[in-house]
Design a protein around this motif. Sequence first.
Motif: not given
Length: 181
Positions: A2-3, A6-7
């Motif tokens: 998920a992290a 996001e990027v």
Amino acid sequence: MAARAEVADPYAGPGQIHERLALELMGEGHATYDAISRQLWGTPVHAPFLDTPVVDVCHAIPGWQRTRPGDFKPLARAAFTGSVPAYLLNRRTKTAFTGSVYAGLRSNAPTLHRLLTGSVLAQSGLLDAGQALAALDGAVRGEPAPLAGLHALITSELWLATLPLARETWREKTPAKETTR
């Protein structure tokens, strides 16, 4: 994951994402092997194919363009244009290790002997110059020899000799084998 999502670059194609993940996986595997090697033997493991300049060159050409029929050495051209003769980047053949190689080694033996005696790789602790010279001397006498290895070594040494950089800025001497603590 998920992290990462996001990027993530929303414009990156599936090939780019796959290559990045494969590189990360390789890096993780190397880090694990390096940790094991340091713990068990006190020896760090270097992975030159994970060095930033090498990775940058590999990513300069999308994976699907690295093996196209009729296009030879696209990564070499991306990395070495201006550093090596153009004919090397454009040739479509492999070196044939035939009797002519032995004749070439014989006729150039004094120069090759000097080259290997002052070997940059040997000075860095990456090569046993004595073994390389013994292989060269055997080939000069016409004995069976590791011609492909000698070829790679000689071309590497010639290339290293042409680099305009101060060698201390791009290499470090390999430390002598440490004793067990």
